[in-house]
Design a protein around this motif. Structure first.
Motif, PDB file in Angstrom:
ATOM      1  N   SER A   9       1.890   6.641 -27.786  1.00 43.91           N
ATOM      2  CA  SER A   9       2.052   7.920 -28.495  1.00 43.91           C
ATOM      3  C   SER A   9       0.738   8.722 -28.493  1.00 43.91           C
ATOM      4  O   SER A   9      -0.291   8.248 -28.992  1.00 43.91           O
ATOM      5  N   PRO A  10       0.770   9.946 -27.978  1.00 43.32           N
ATOM      6  CA  PRO A  10      -0.449  10.757 -27.974  1.00 43.32           C
ATOM      7  C   PRO A  10      -0.862  11.201 -29.381  1.00 43.32           C
ATOM      8  O   PRO A  10      -2.038  11.455 -29.635  1.00 43.32           O
ATOM      9  N   TYR A  11       0.108  11.287 -30.299  1.00 46.48           N
ATOM     10  CA  TYR A  11      -0.227  11.667 -31.680  1.00 46.48           C
ATOM     11  C   TYR A  11      -0.952  10.510 -32.364  1.00 46.48           C
ATOM     12  O   TYR A  11      -1.869  10.717 -33.159  1.00 46.48           O
ATOM     13  N   THR A  35      10.289   3.162 -33.158  1.00 44.92           N
ATOM     14  CA  THR A  35      11.022   4.188 -33.909  1.00 44.92           C
ATOM     15  C   THR A  35      12.523   4.015 -33.639  1.00 44.92           C
ATOM     16  O   THR A  35      12.917   3.513 -32.595  1.00 44.92           O
ATOM     17  N   ASP A  49      10.913   9.067 -39.670  1.00 40.99           N
ATOM     18  CA  ASP A  49      10.942   7.918 -38.759  1.00 40.99           C
ATOM     19  C   ASP A  49      10.085   8.167 -37.517  1.00 40.99           C
ATOM     20  O   ASP A  49      10.527   7.937 -36.390  1.00 40.99           O
ATOM     21  N   LYS A  50       8.866   8.646 -37.737  1.00 37.86           N
ATOM     22  CA  LYS A  50       7.990   8.935 -36.595  1.00 37.86           C
ATOM     23  C   LYS A  50       6.661   8.220 -36.747  1.00 37.86           C
ATOM     24  O   LYS A  50       6.179   8.000 -37.854  1.00 37.86           O
ATOM     25  N   VAL A  51       6.074   7.908 -35.585  1.00 33.94           N
ATOM     26  CA  VAL A  51       4.680   7.451 -35.565  1.00 33.94           C
ATOM     27  C   VAL A  51       3.841   8.622 -35.078  1.00 33.94           C
ATOM     28  O   VAL A  51       4.322   9.433 -34.276  1.00 33.94           O
ATOM     29  N   ASP A  64       2.171  14.133 -40.870  1.00 32.46           N
ATOM     30  CA  ASP A  64       2.123  13.686 -39.500  1.00 32.46           C
ATOM     31  C   ASP A  64       0.676  13.687 -39.024  1.00 32.46           C
ATOM     32  O   ASP A  64      -0.224  13.700 -39.865  1.00 32.46           O
ATOM     33  N   SER A  65       0.407  13.733 -37.720  1.00 26.98           N
ATOM     34  CA  SER A  65      -0.966  13.486 -37.268  1.00 26.98           C
ATOM     35  C   SER A  65      -1.997  14.475 -37.845  1.00 26.98           C
ATOM     36  O   SER A  65      -3.096  14.047 -38.203  1.00 26.98           O
ATOM     37  N   PRO A  66      -1.713  15.790 -37.987  1.00 24.92           N
ATOM     38  CA  PRO A  66      -2.738  16.662 -38.569  1.00 24.92           C
ATOM     39  C   PRO A  66      -3.115  16.244 -39.996  1.00 24.92           C
ATOM     40  O   PRO A  66      -4.284  16.317 -40.392  1.00 24.92           O
ATOM     41  N   LEU A 111       6.796  15.916 -24.785  1.00 25.47           N
ATOM     42  CA  LEU A 111       7.619  14.810 -25.289  1.00 25.47           C
ATOM     43  C   LEU A 111       9.108  15.163 -25.180  1.00 25.47           C
ATOM     44  O   LEU A 111       9.945  14.307 -24.846  1.00 25.47           O
TER      45      LEU A 111
HETATM   46  N1  GSH Z   1       4.303  16.192 -35.323  1.00 23.62           N
HETATM   47  C1  GSH Z   1       4.243  14.750 -35.311  1.00 23.62           C
HETATM   48  C2  GSH Z   1       4.920  14.243 -34.040  1.00 23.62           C
HETATM   49  C3  GSH Z   1       5.069  12.720 -34.036  1.00 23.62           C
HETATM   50  C4  GSH Z   1       6.083  12.260 -33.000  1.00 23.62           C
HETATM   51  O1  GSH Z   1       6.930  13.017 -32.529  1.00 23.62           O
HETATM   52  N2  GSH Z   1       5.999  10.980 -32.648  1.00 23.62           N
HETATM   53  C5  GSH Z   1       6.936  10.417 -31.721  1.00 23.62           C
HETATM   54  C6  GSH Z   1       6.264   9.351 -30.858  1.00 23.62           C
HETATM   55  S1  GSH Z   1       5.175  10.064 -29.691  1.00 23.62           S
HETATM   56  C7  GSH Z   1       8.041   9.726 -32.509  1.00 23.62           C
HETATM   57  O2  GSH Z   1       7.770   9.022 -33.453  1.00 23.62           O
HETATM   58  N3  GSH Z   1       9.300   9.949 -32.125  1.00 23.62           N
HETATM   59  C8  GSH Z   1      10.405   9.327 -32.731  1.00 23.62           C
HETATM   60  C9  GSH Z   1      11.435  10.313 -33.200  1.00 23.62           C
HETATM   61  O3  GSH Z   1      11.220  11.535 -33.075  1.00 23.62           O
HETATM   62  O4  GSH Z   1      12.487   9.862 -33.695  1.00 23.62           O
HETATM   63  C10 GSH Z   1       2.790  14.307 -35.417  1.00 23.62           C
HETATM   64  O5  GSH Z   1       1.905  15.106 -35.090  1.00 23.62           O
HETATM   65  O6  GSH Z   1       2.525  13.184 -35.865  1.00 23.62           O
END
Ligand code: GSH
Length: 204
Positions: A9-11, A35, A49-51, A64-66, A111
């Motif tokens: 994950s780039p974030y 995820t 549900d995001k990393v 999230d990441s910011p 993505l």
């Molecule tokens: N805006 C979020 C984006 C995070 C994101 O989209 N992560 C992806 C992995 S690269 C994820 O968890 N995707 C799973 C999903 O969307 O269900 C951030 O900056 O943290």
């Protein structure tokens, strides 16, 4: 602290680069998290549900990441005289945050293309991918044309750009984003030599 993470994950990479630059990396335990898997517990900590999702030492879940990067930046830990990664209020701050938003937007579009490619062939939309690739190319052109953005001390904007370009190399190596963007490519080559970037290279 604990970080729900995935190695590609780039974030997540953004967060780990910020942590390394602030001298906080060793205080973060990584939890490899899939995820979309209800068993992972991620959905409890983050309804989206995001990393990345960070669990602070006080037990607060941050996303999230910011948000995570700014949280890490406010913690003590880095070299005492190192400037923060989020400049204080003023023009430099808006420039850094705008650059972060541009590179995060580039990543969101990249993505989206990757996810579209994982759908079955009859469900994929070439028009959707084209729309996303337009965003990626316009963002790259804007980055290539903004020389002042890369001057001065390290900040969240340039870290996000570095992670976004690294992700393009990982997932879109055939698209050759470096074509006609020699200055951006040269900047990225130098930036990639930072220990924080080298220590967070995604697996091939
Ligand atoms: N805006 C979020 C984006 C995070 C994101 O989209 N992560 C992806 C992995 S690269 C994820 O968890 N995707 C799973 C999903 O969307 O269900 C951030 O900056 O943290």
């Amino acid at each position: 602290m604990k970080l729900h993470y995935s190695a590609t994950s780039p974030y997540v990479r953004k967060v780990l680069v910020c942590a390394a630059e602030r001298g906080l990396r060793e205080g973060i335990e990584l939890i490899d998290t899939k995820t979309g898997d209800p068993e992972s517990g991620l959905g409890t900590d983050n309804p989206l549900d995001k990393v990345p999702t960070l669990i602070t030492d006080d037990g607060m879940a941050l996303y999230d990441s910011p948000v995570i990067c700014e949280y890490l930046d406010h913690l003590p830990g880095g070299p005492a005289d190192a400037p923060g990664l989020f400049p204080p209020a003023g023009a430099d701050r808006w420039r850094a945050l705008r650059l972060q938003a541009l590179a995060d937007g580039l990543l969101d579009a990249a993505l989206a293309c990757v996810m579209e490619g994982r759908r079955s062939e009859n469900e994929r939309s070439a028009g959707f991918v084209e729309l996303q690739k337009g965003k990626i190319n316009r963002a790259l052109d804007a980055l290539g044309g903004d020389k002042s953005a890369f001057a001065g001390s390290l900040h969240i904007g340039v870290i996000t750009v570095g992670c976004a370009l690294g992700y393009l190399d990982l997932r879109f190596a055939d698209d050759d984003w470096r074509q006609d963007r020699a200055a951006l490519a040269a900047w990225f080559e130098e930036f990639s030599k930072r220990p924080s970037m080298m220590g967070t290279m995604p697996p091939a």
